[in-house]
Design a protein around this motif. Structure first.
Motif, PDB file in Angstrom:
ATOM      1  N   SER A  67      -5.739  -5.821  17.498  1.00 46.14           N
ATOM      2  CA  SER A  67      -6.969  -6.004  16.611  1.00 46.14           C
ATOM      3  C   SER A  67      -6.916  -6.158  15.328  1.00 46.14           C
ATOM      4  O   SER A  67      -5.927  -6.302  14.948  1.00 46.14           O
ATOM      5  N   LEU A  68      -7.826  -6.475  14.636  1.00 45.46           N
ATOM      6  CA  LEU A  68      -7.843  -6.877  13.295  1.00 45.46           C
ATOM      7  C   LEU A  68      -6.834  -5.507  12.263  1.00 45.46           C
ATOM      8  O   LEU A  68      -7.558  -4.379  12.751  1.00 45.46           O
ATOM      9  N   PRO A  69      -6.272  -5.850  11.538  1.00 45.36           N
ATOM     10  CA  PRO A  69      -5.567  -4.611  10.904  1.00 45.36           C
ATOM     11  C   PRO A  69      -6.527  -4.004  10.106  1.00 45.36           C
ATOM     12  O   PRO A  69      -7.058  -4.658   9.361  1.00 45.36           O
ATOM     13  N   ASN A  70      -6.198  -2.784   9.630  1.00 53.01           N
ATOM     14  CA  ASN A  70      -7.240  -1.952   8.733  1.00 53.01           C
ATOM     15  C   ASN A  70      -6.826  -2.715   7.152  1.00 53.01           C
ATOM     16  O   ASN A  70      -7.746  -2.490   6.352  1.00 53.01           O
ATOM     17  N   ASN A  71      -5.627  -3.173   6.813  1.00 53.65           N
ATOM     18  CA  ASN A  71      -5.358  -3.670   5.657  1.00 53.65           C
ATOM     19  C   ASN A  71      -5.895  -5.113   5.248  1.00 53.65           C
ATOM     20  O   ASN A  71      -5.143  -5.844   4.307  1.00 53.65           O
ATOM     21  N   LEU A  72      -6.376  -5.730   6.623  1.00 53.85           N
ATOM     22  CA  LEU A  72      -6.728  -7.236   6.197  1.00 53.85           C
ATOM     23  C   LEU A  72      -7.674  -7.200   4.851  1.00 53.85           C
ATOM     24  O   LEU A  72      -8.743  -6.343   5.139  1.00 53.85           O
ATOM     25  N   ARG A  73      -7.358  -7.913   3.816  1.00 58.22           N
ATOM     26  CA  ARG A  73      -8.318  -8.099   2.939  1.00 58.22           C
ATOM     27  C   ARG A  73      -9.191  -9.041   2.883  1.00 58.22           C
ATOM     28  O   ARG A  73      -8.935 -10.132   3.344  1.00 58.22           O
ATOM     29  N   ILE A  74     -10.387  -8.708   2.366  1.00 57.14           N
ATOM     30  CA  ILE A  74     -11.534  -9.674   2.364  1.00 57.14           C
ATOM     31  C   ILE A  74     -11.278 -10.236   0.890  1.00 57.14           C
ATOM     32  O   ILE A  74     -11.362  -9.236  -0.072  1.00 57.14           O
ATOM     33  N   HIS A  90      -7.870  -7.994  -5.988  1.00 48.89           N
ATOM     34  CA  HIS A  90      -7.042  -8.479  -4.992  1.00 48.89           C
ATOM     35  C   HIS A  90      -7.787  -8.391  -3.386  1.00 48.89           C
ATOM     36  O   HIS A  90      -7.241  -8.888  -2.383  1.00 48.89           O
ATOM     37  N   GLY A  91      -8.936  -7.835  -3.490  1.00 48.69           N
ATOM     38  CA  GLY A  91      -9.693  -7.952  -2.129  1.00 48.69           C
ATOM     39  C   GLY A  91      -9.858  -6.374  -1.442  1.00 48.69           C
ATOM     40  O   GLY A  91      -9.333  -5.623  -1.947  1.00 48.69           O
ATOM     41  N   ILE A  92     -11.122  -6.412  -0.721  1.00 50.75           N
ATOM     42  CA  ILE A  92     -11.413  -5.076  -0.415  1.00 50.75           C
ATOM     43  C   ILE A  92     -10.919  -5.063   1.111  1.00 50.75           C
ATOM     44  O   ILE A  92     -11.117  -6.111   2.047  1.00 50.75           O
ATOM     45  N   THR A  93     -10.123  -4.094   1.641  1.00 56.09           N
ATOM     46  CA  THR A  93      -9.785  -4.210   3.215  1.00 56.09           C
ATOM     47  C   THR A  93     -11.003  -3.665   4.016  1.00 56.09           C
ATOM     48  O   THR A  93     -11.990  -3.346   3.768  1.00 56.09           O
ATOM     49  N   LEU A  94     -10.536  -4.142   5.248  1.00 55.41           N
ATOM     50  CA  LEU A  94     -11.519  -3.889   6.373  1.00 55.41           C
ATOM     51  C   LEU A  94     -11.714  -2.540   6.333  1.00 55.41           C
ATOM     52  O   LEU A  94     -13.044  -1.940   6.538  1.00 55.41           O
ATOM     53  N   ARG A  95     -10.680  -1.555   6.104  1.00 55.18           N
ATOM     54  CA  ARG A  95     -11.004  -0.019   6.553  1.00 55.18           C
ATOM     55  C   ARG A  95     -12.052   0.308   5.166  1.00 55.18           C
ATOM     56  O   ARG A  95     -13.046   1.069   5.499  1.00 55.18           O
ATOM     57  N   GLN A  96     -11.836  -0.277   3.990  1.00 54.03           N
ATOM     58  CA  GLN A  96     -12.537   0.401   3.056  1.00 54.03           C
ATOM     59  C   GLN A  96     -13.940  -0.251   3.156  1.00 54.03           C
ATOM     60  O   GLN A  96     -14.793   0.688   2.973  1.00 54.03           O
ATOM     61  N   LEU A  97     -14.371  -1.224   3.798  1.00 56.66           N
ATOM     62  CA  LEU A  97     -15.711  -1.672   3.843  1.00 56.66           C
ATOM     63  C   LEU A  97     -16.083  -0.864   5.016  1.00 56.66           C
ATOM     64  O   LEU A  97     -17.433  -0.390   5.176  1.00 56.66           O
ATOM     65  N   ALA A  98     -15.579  -0.351   6.112  1.00 55.68           N
ATOM     66  CA  ALA A  98     -15.905   0.146   7.152  1.00 55.68           C
ATOM     67  C   ALA A  98     -16.335   1.681   6.485  1.00 55.68           C
ATOM     68  O   ALA A  98     -17.140   2.184   7.239  1.00 55.68           O
ATOM     69  N   MET A  99     -15.755   2.039   5.725  1.00 51.68           N
ATOM     70  CA  MET A  99     -15.790   3.484   4.809  1.00 51.68           C
ATOM     71  C   MET A  99     -17.164   3.363   4.081  1.00 51.68           C
ATOM     72  O   MET A  99     -18.229   4.332   3.947  1.00 51.68           O
ATOM     73  N   VAL A 100     -17.410   2.205   3.401  1.00 52.03           N
ATOM     74  CA  VAL A 100     -18.623   2.032   2.782  1.00 52.03           C
ATOM     75  C   VAL A 100     -19.832   2.004   3.653  1.00 52.03           C
ATOM     76  O   VAL A 100     -20.827   2.679   3.589  1.00 52.03           O
ATOM     77  N   ASP A 101     -19.572   1.342   4.860  1.00 53.58           N
ATOM     78  CA  ASP A 101     -20.811   1.227   5.780  1.00 53.58           C
ATOM     79  C   ASP A 101     -21.082   2.679   6.227  1.00 53.58           C
ATOM     80  O   ASP A 101     -22.172   2.898   6.595  1.00 53.58           O
ATOM     81  N   LEU A 102     -20.064   3.404   6.793  1.00 53.41           N
ATOM     82  CA  LEU A 102     -20.509   4.773   7.169  1.00 53.41           C
ATOM     83  C   LEU A 102     -21.060   5.601   6.227  1.00 53.41           C
ATOM     84  O   LEU A 102     -22.034   6.602   6.434  1.00 53.41           O
ATOM     85  N   ARG A 103     -20.430   5.478   4.941  1.00 53.06           N
ATOM     86  CA  ARG A 103     -21.047   6.234   4.076  1.00 53.06           C
ATOM     87  C   ARG A 103     -22.757   5.957   3.539  1.00 53.06           C
ATOM     88  O   ARG A 103     -23.487   7.000   3.797  1.00 53.06           O
ATOM     89  N   TYR A 104     -22.952   4.766   3.844  1.00 58.76           N
ATOM     90  CA  TYR A 104     -24.304   4.454   3.740  1.00 58.76           C
ATOM     91  C   TYR A 104     -25.103   5.052   5.014  1.00 58.76           C
ATOM     92  O   TYR A 104     -26.073   5.431   4.786  1.00 58.76           O
TER      93      TYR A 104
END
Lengths: 482, 305
Positions: free
Chosen positions: A14-21, A114-128
């Motif tokens: 799976s795509l890793p949690n720390n993959l940075r966008i 240096h980029g937002i990780t996928l996990r951070q993005l997921a947390m943003v979405d869930l918080r929304y």
């Protein structure tokens, strides 16, 4: 510092949690900007918490020193020396008033340049999602056991059935099973989190692409909200809720397609398989309920009392019919509102938060004991009739209030004018769609106002069927398979 | 102005509360033993002397209500008739079953209800009337308020097998159906309700046990000696709403969970720390009399001993 060229090997992981966008991706500003300033700062402070900071490391001065030679342009934001300094920056922002734009910029151009990780993005979405419970449409699906074709159950499996009617879900196990099911077809990122407000566990799946296509060339696909699907697992009940609104059952795909819908469909079909255990295969069944409010889904397809007692029968679910057996008051002298209030007060007492103001708020000041007096005014008669039909459904005080935002009804009854003696003519059907903040509550109000006749409306208008899609014949709901 | 409004609303609330209290006391008084016995003797006297006795309907209903309450307390499961208000219902009269469960605190929970409907179409109804004494009406669950994790559907399948399912299975001998009574399994409503009630009571007992253990935990942590700080339990909670599994967490990071059986015994337990399973604690959890209530004492024994 010449680094070796990265070698890319296709993998089924799976795509890793720390993959940075890359934080320069334009859509990130929009994604972060959906949150309010206060929530955004809270979230950042959560990232910077001691337990999490390793996964969400901000950009620090030491990184800047390493990067200096290949990145010449100076950023307007000076990199912080250590994590405490970053925390201080956001605490300052928290105390100060201002727009959320400066916070978003501070994140994207400053501390996470240096980029937002996928996990951070997921947390943003869930918080929304937690802040905006009505932002998605949820469909309730039932997990049901696949029974062997011959139907000959031995008594041993029967006994097992009884003790385990709700599949146990172990999150980590489920995720690895799901990954095993879909990895050859779908590249995805999974984020599992417990809801803060509801008895639910959310699973956010970002379906990027099939592993045979290179997704990293276009980071926009990692932020694309149409590629995200949510699954919510309510506690202790054989239902799951998904944000995909497609029909159930595997659709036959004539040729291999990699559009997002197909990929999402693959993931959805894999969910019951991942939940299955040996000798206990599960499948998903439609339950004809789709609503924006998770509260409604929990009330109608949840672990509680109200799954099979709605509309007129909601008095049973809310226990507004009679009190406890220790209550000396005959039940017809007590209004259902009183019962509900009493329950609320008991709850408040058990929660030991019996402050004066809250009890004052729950007291309805306008209502007198008009259940006792024997005035036969039409208004009172109508109110009683409405109560008989709707129970506590659509009542603001009811704790099991389940607002449906849409109700689709197909009427199969032959039209009055067409003579029923011509069987050759096609049956005309009538489709009705009601939408609004709370459809059943709206019907109740109409009945209260005397626009609907409470004693003549069919049961589906009172919310008794607990569905959002129904086929109706002769005032009664026709089961789908019948 | 706002002050006045607040005062008015608080006075209103007070009035409302007092009114409720008055109603509560009135009904208590009316349903009390002395009043009801005097009423009964007055009625007897009136019957013998043929004098019209003017009794408020409130007193009459109070009597009925008290007797219902006594039944609910004594038998825990009671039935009542209910009328389905839907104008399209084919059979509006329903049989309600009410299950009252008393919690550890002495409060009763919200009653659980099952509403049963007579099964069958018009033809069956005429049949049934003809031989009512031999064939009790077949019932099926119409509405209920039993939580989803209680296997109501599977229990209904066992104890209230439906006519439709029977027809499907015995299609081949449909010719003889009219002549001899169909070989359906008998419905057993008392057994069905008994099983449902057993599940509900077991669930509430488990909930009570979790609550009890949470209260005991405070005492437990006090009696842990200071040198074995890691043995302190930092959290104890049911893993899900049905409270079949209880999860424990120790201060040194070990986690454990155990299963509580319907009769209140610890059935299975597992404790895992950084260095693998902790067998000694597992034995302590399931050992002894294996009662869930004494779990913390057994754990304490392993620490203090």
């Amino acid at each position: 510092m010449a680094r070796g060229k990265t070698v890319r090997v296709p993998t089924a992981a799976s795509l890793p949690n720390n993959l940075r966008i890359p934080s320069t991706t334009p859509i990130l500003t929009k994604t972060l900007g959906r949150l309010s300033r206060q929530v955004l700062i809270d979230l950042v402070l959560e990232w910077l918490d001691d337990r999490n900071v390793q996964s969400f490391r901000p950009y620090l001065a030491q990184d800047e020193a390493e990067d200096r030679d290949d990145n010449d342009e100076a950023s307007p934001y000076a990199a912080a020396k250590d994590i405490e300094e970053v925390r201080e920056t956001y605490r300052e922002l928290q105390d100060r008033k201002g727009g959320k734009r400066e916070v978003v910029e501070q994140i994207l151009d400053g501390d996470w340049r240096h980029g937002i990780t996928l996990r951070q993005l997921a947390m943003v979405d869930l918080r929304y999602m937690e802040d905006h419970p009505a932002s998605l449409r949820w469909t309730a699906l039932e997990l049901s056991r696949i029974v062997a074709e011959d139907g000959q159950d031995s008594s041993a499996t029967r006994a097992a059935d009884i003790s385990a009617c709700v599949p146990r879900i172990h999150a980590a196990m489920f995720l690895s099973n799901l990954q095993r099911e879909v990895s050859s077809l779908v590249k995805a990122h999974y984020h599992l989190v417990r809801s803060k407000t509801l008895p639910l566990t959310f699973l956010r799946i970002l379906v990027t692409d099939s592993p045979y296509q290179n997704s990293r060339s276009n980071p926009g696909t990692l932020v694309d909200s149409s590629r995200v699907l949510y699954v919510a697992f309510p506690d202790s009940c054989p239902y799951i809720y998904t944000s995909i609104s497609s029909s159930t059952g595997p659709k036959a795909n004539p040729r291999f397609a990699t559009d997002t819908r197909t990929l999402q469909q693959i993931v959805r079909d894999a969910i019951p398989k991942a939940l299955s255990q040996q000798q206990q295969r599960l499948t998903l069944k439609a339950t004809s309920l789709t609503a924006k409010s998770l509260q409604a889904l929990l009330a109608l397809r949840g672990p509680g009392r109200s799954n099979a007692a709605n509309g007129a029968f909601s008095i049973f679910a809310d226990a507004a019919l009679e009190g406890s057996p220790l209550d000396p008051r005959p039940s017809h002298t007590v209004t259902p509102e009183d019962f509900l209030q009493q329950q609320q007060q008991q709850q408040q007492e058990t929660q030991k938060s019996n402050n004066q103001s809250s009890t004052e708020n729950t007291v309805t000041t306008t209502r007198t004991n008009d259940f006792d007096d024997s005035s036969d005014s039409p208004a009172k008669k109508r109110r009683l009739a409405v109560h008989t039909r709707f129970g506590t459904a659509g009542m603001a005080l009811s704790p099991l209030n389940a607002p449906l935002d849409r109700l689709d009804i197909r009427l199969l009854d032959p039209h009055h004018d067409t003579p029923a003696t011509t069987p050759s003519s096609s049956h005309p059907t009538l489709s009705l769609t009601f939408s609004g903040a709370d459809v059943i509550g709206g019907f109740r109000k109409l009945a209260d106002l005397g626009i609907l006749q409470p004693d003549r409306i069919p049961a589906w208008m009172t919310g008794e069927e607990a569905v959002s899609v129904a086929v109706v014949k002769g005032g009664r709901r026709v089961p789908k398979d019948g | 102005m706002e002050e006045l409004d607040a005062e008015i609303s608080s006075v209103r609330a007070e009035i409302e509360n007092l009114r409720k209290r008055k109603r509560f006391l009135t009904s208590s008084l009316l349903s009390s033993e002395p009043i009801q016995t005097r009423l009964a003797s007055a009625k007897q006297a009136a019957a013998s002397s043929a004098v019209e006795l003017d009794v408020s309907p409130l007193i009459e209903t109070a009597d009925a209500h008290v007797s219902v309450n006594h039944h609910r307390i004594a038998f825990s499961t009671t039935t009542f008739p209910f009328h389905d208000p839907s104008p399209h219902a084919d059979d509006a009269s329903l049989l309600g079953v009410r299950i009252d469960i008393c919690r550890r605190t002495g409060h009763f929970t919200k009653p659980y209800y099952i509403l049963l409907k007579r099964e069958g179409n018009k033809k069956d109804t005429t049949n049934r009337v003809g031989k009512r004494n031999r064939d009790p009406p077949r019932l099926r669950v119409h509405r209920h308020t039993i939580p989803a994790f209680i296997p109501l559907d599977s229990l209904a399948e066992i104890y209230l097998p439906s006519q439709a399912a029977h027809h499907k299975s015995s299609r081949e001998d449909s010719d003889e159906e009219e002549l001899k009574p169909p070989q359906t399994r008998k419905q057993d409503l008392p057994a069905f309700v008994r099983e449902i009630r057993r599940e509900l009571v077991a669930w509430h007992l488990r909930l009570d046990a979790v609550e009890f253990l949470k209260e005991e935990l405070a005492k437990h942590t006090e009696s842990i000696p200071a040198e074995s700080e890691g043995e302190r339990i930092v959290s104890l909670a049911a893993t899900a709403l049905e409270a079949r599994y209880i999860r424990l967490e120790w201060a040194d990071g070990r986690v454990g969970r155990f299963k509580v059986s319907d009769s209140g015994r610890v059935e299975r337990a597992v404790v895992i720390g950084d260095s693998g399973r902790d067998k000694a604690l597992e034995y302590a959890l399931t050992g002894g009399d294996a009662r869930v209530e004494s779990v913390l004492n057994r754990l304490l024994d392993t620490v203090v001993k």
